[in-house]
Design a protein around this motif. Sequence first.
Motif, PDB file in Angstrom:
ATOM      1  N   GLU A   1      30.856  64.751  25.769  1.00 16.07           N
ATOM      2  CA  GLU A   1      32.079  63.953  25.618  1.00 16.07           C
ATOM      3  C   GLU A   1      33.209  64.514  26.467  1.00 16.07           C
ATOM      4  OE1 GLU A   1      32.784  63.941  21.422  1.00 16.07           O
ATOM      5  OE2 GLU A   1      30.923  62.877  20.996  1.00 16.07           O
ATOM      6  N   GLU A   2      33.233  65.836  26.611  1.00 14.17           N
ATOM      7  CA  GLU A   2      34.306  66.478  27.352  1.00 14.17           C
ATOM      8  C   GLU A   2      34.067  66.499  28.858  1.00 14.17           C
ATOM      9  OE1 GLU A   2      34.599  70.330  25.596  1.00 14.17           O
ATOM     10  OE2 GLU A   2      35.500  69.559  23.754  1.00 14.17           O
ATOM     11  N   ALA A   3      32.884  66.105  29.248  1.00 12.65           N
ATOM     12  CA  ALA A   3      32.563  66.130  30.681  1.00 12.65           C
ATOM     13  C   ALA A   3      33.506  65.210  31.439  1.00 12.65           C
ATOM     14  CB  ALA A   3      31.120  65.695  30.908  1.00 12.65           C
ATOM     15  N   LEU A   4      33.856  65.628  32.612  1.00  9.53           N
ATOM     16  CA  LEU A   4      34.747  64.805  33.418  1.00  9.53           C
ATOM     17  C   LEU A   4      34.047  63.506  33.793  1.00  9.53           C
ATOM     18  CD1 LEU A   4      36.193  67.539  35.767  1.00  9.53           C
ATOM     19  CD2 LEU A   4      37.329  66.454  33.829  1.00  9.53           C
ATOM     20  N   ILE A   5      34.738  62.430  33.562  1.00 14.10           N
ATOM     21  CA  ILE A   5      34.185  61.117  33.865  1.00 14.10           C
ATOM     22  C   ILE A   5      34.871  60.605  35.119  1.00 14.10           C
ATOM     23  CG2 ILE A   5      33.932  58.757  33.044  1.00 14.10           C
ATOM     24  CD1 ILE A   5      34.038  59.938  30.188  1.00 14.10           C
ATOM     25  N   ASP A   6      34.074  60.136  36.030  1.00 18.48           N
ATOM     26  CA  ASP A   6      34.611  59.545  37.248  1.00 18.48           C
ATOM     27  C   ASP A   6      35.470  58.350  36.836  1.00 18.48           C
ATOM     28  OD1 ASP A   6      35.017  58.097  39.617  1.00 18.48           O
ATOM     29  OD2 ASP A   6      33.110  58.802  40.453  1.00 18.48           O
ATOM     30  N   PRO A   7      36.742  58.345  37.206  1.00 19.17           N
ATOM     31  CA  PRO A   7      37.637  57.259  36.777  1.00 19.17           C
ATOM     32  C   PRO A   7      37.151  55.870  37.202  1.00 19.17           C
ATOM     33  CG  PRO A   7      38.785  58.805  38.253  1.00 19.17           C
ATOM     34  CD  PRO A   7      37.410  59.316  38.045  1.00 19.17           C
ATOM     35  N   ARG A   8      36.346  55.817  38.255  1.00 12.19           N
ATOM     36  CA  ARG A   8      35.841  54.516  38.708  1.00 12.19           C
ATOM     37  C   ARG A   8      34.846  53.919  37.717  1.00 12.19           C
ATOM     38  NH1 ARG A   8      33.752  56.578  44.345  1.00 12.19           N
ATOM     39  NH2 ARG A   8      33.211  58.249  42.923  1.00 12.19           N
ATOM     40  N   PHE A   9      34.237  54.780  36.856  1.00 12.77           N
ATOM     41  CA  PHE A   9      33.241  54.296  35.900  1.00 12.77           C
ATOM     42  C   PHE A   9      33.748  54.334  34.462  1.00 12.77           C
ATOM     43  CE2 PHE A   9      30.632  56.012  39.433  1.00 12.77           C
ATOM     44  CZ  PHE A   9      30.084  54.822  39.853  1.00 12.77           C
ATOM     45  N   GLU A  10      35.004  54.694  34.253  1.00 17.87           N
ATOM     46  CA  GLU A  10      35.543  54.834  32.898  1.00 17.87           C
ATOM     47  C   GLU A  10      35.488  53.519  32.124  1.00 17.87           C
ATOM     48  OE1 GLU A  10      39.298  57.017  30.733  1.00 17.87           O
ATOM     49  OE2 GLU A  10      39.205  56.940  32.901  1.00 17.87           O
ATOM     50  N   LYS A  11      35.813  52.409  32.776  1.00 19.19           N
ATOM     51  CA  LYS A  11      35.779  51.105  32.090  1.00 19.19           C
ATOM     52  C   LYS A  11      34.347  50.752  31.678  1.00 19.19           C
ATOM     53  CE  LYS A  11      39.953  49.159  33.990  1.00 19.19           C
ATOM     54  NZ  LYS A  11      40.584  48.058  34.690  1.00 19.19           N
TER      55      LYS A  11
ATOM     56  N   LYS B   1      30.104  50.325  27.469  1.00 20.74           N
ATOM     57  CA  LYS B   1      28.836  50.817  26.896  1.00 20.74           C
ATOM     58  C   LYS B   1      29.035  51.268  25.457  1.00 20.74           C
ATOM     59  CE  LYS B   1      25.355  54.370  27.421  1.00 20.74           C
ATOM     60  NZ  LYS B   1      24.968  55.596  28.079  1.00 20.74           N
ATOM     61  N   GLU B   2      30.102  52.000  25.204  1.00 19.28           N
ATOM     62  CA  GLU B   2      30.389  52.466  23.830  1.00 19.28           C
ATOM     63  C   GLU B   2      30.624  51.281  22.904  1.00 19.28           C
ATOM     64  OE1 GLU B   2      33.716  55.079  24.335  1.00 19.28           O
ATOM     65  OE2 GLU B   2      32.458  56.729  25.096  1.00 19.28           O
ATOM     66  N   LYS B   3      31.321  50.275  23.402  1.00 17.67           N
ATOM     67  CA  LYS B   3      31.609  49.092  22.608  1.00 17.67           C
ATOM     68  C   LYS B   3      30.306  48.351  22.248  1.00 17.67           C
ATOM     69  CE  LYS B   3      34.610  45.063  22.657  1.00 17.67           C
ATOM     70  NZ  LYS B   3      35.559  44.272  23.446  1.00 17.67           N
ATOM     71  N   LEU B   4      29.395  48.243  23.245  1.00  9.88           N
ATOM     72  CA  LEU B   4      28.102  47.591  22.997  1.00  9.88           C
ATOM     73  C   LEU B   4      27.226  48.387  22.035  1.00  9.88           C
ATOM     74  CD1 LEU B   4      27.244  46.336  26.609  1.00  9.88           C
ATOM     75  CD2 LEU B   4      27.873  44.938  24.631  1.00  9.88           C
ATOM     76  N   ASN B   5      27.270  49.718  22.125  1.00  8.14           N
ATOM     77  CA  ASN B   5      26.484  50.573  21.227  1.00  8.14           C
ATOM     78  C   ASN B   5      26.993  50.490  19.790  1.00  8.14           C
ATOM     79  OD1 ASN B   5      24.711  51.402  23.188  1.00  8.14           O
ATOM     80  ND2 ASN B   5      25.838  53.278  23.663  1.00  8.14           N
ATOM     81  N   ASN B   6      28.267  50.267  19.583  1.00 11.71           N
ATOM     82  CA  ASN B   6      28.845  50.194  18.236  1.00 11.71           C
ATOM     83  C   ASN B   6      28.548  48.879  17.559  1.00 11.71           C
ATOM     84  OD1 ASN B   6      29.849  52.785  18.406  1.00 11.71           O
ATOM     85  ND2 ASN B   6      31.839  52.127  19.221  1.00 11.71           N
ATOM     86  N   ASN B   7      28.167  47.856  18.332  1.00 12.39           N
ATOM     87  CA  ASN B   7      27.892  46.540  17.735  1.00 12.39           C
ATOM     88  C   ASN B   7      26.503  46.427  17.239  1.00 12.39           C
ATOM     89  OD1 ASN B   7      30.478  45.682  18.166  1.00 12.39           O
ATOM     90  ND2 ASN B   7      30.011  44.765  20.160  1.00 12.39           N
TER      91      ASN B   7
END
Length: 182
Positions: free
Chosen positions: A161-171, A176-182
């Motif tokens: 979770e703390e890993a740096l995320i490339d800002p281009r892929f943040e959205k 993905k998180e939203k789809l996994n929660n559904n």
Amino acid sequence: MTWKIKIKDIISEKISKIEGDYVTEFIELHTGTYKVIDNRFHVKISIVYTNDTIVVGGFVKGKIERPCDRCLEMGILELEGTIEAIYDLKNEPNFKDSEIENLKNVIYYKGEEIDLEERIIEALVVSAPDVFVCKKDCKGLCPYCGENLNLHPNHQCKAMEEALIDPRFEKLLHLKEKLNNN
């Protein structure tokens, strides 16, 4: 069992077969040294003498214990190697005018006996894969904390979770998180 054969016996018999177990506790391959299951490999070899040449062919098979290259858990790897050799008893090698493409798999040999153990080990080394995976769907280890993903397929770690995320892929990550929660 001894794997040394006398040349004079081969010449007099013309054709012979050897079958038995190559006994060893460990085997050294190009990827490491491994424990041999049941301390043996089964070997079948045919030997033919003709025109000052000894042709050796056969197979060796057995199992070793080896760590998986993805998850590091110990697994069993089956090895099956082909034994092939041609011993030329008459000629001497002449490499002066020959090119690499013209070289044949011939062993120029002078001596009283042939040690087949070298051919057995050679067949095992050649048959061993560079990469061993314990099962086709091995998930390996978490690249952040090293957790075995086969044991914990839904693994989420703080380091991930703390890993740096490339800002281009943040959205995309939020989607993905939203789809996994559904």
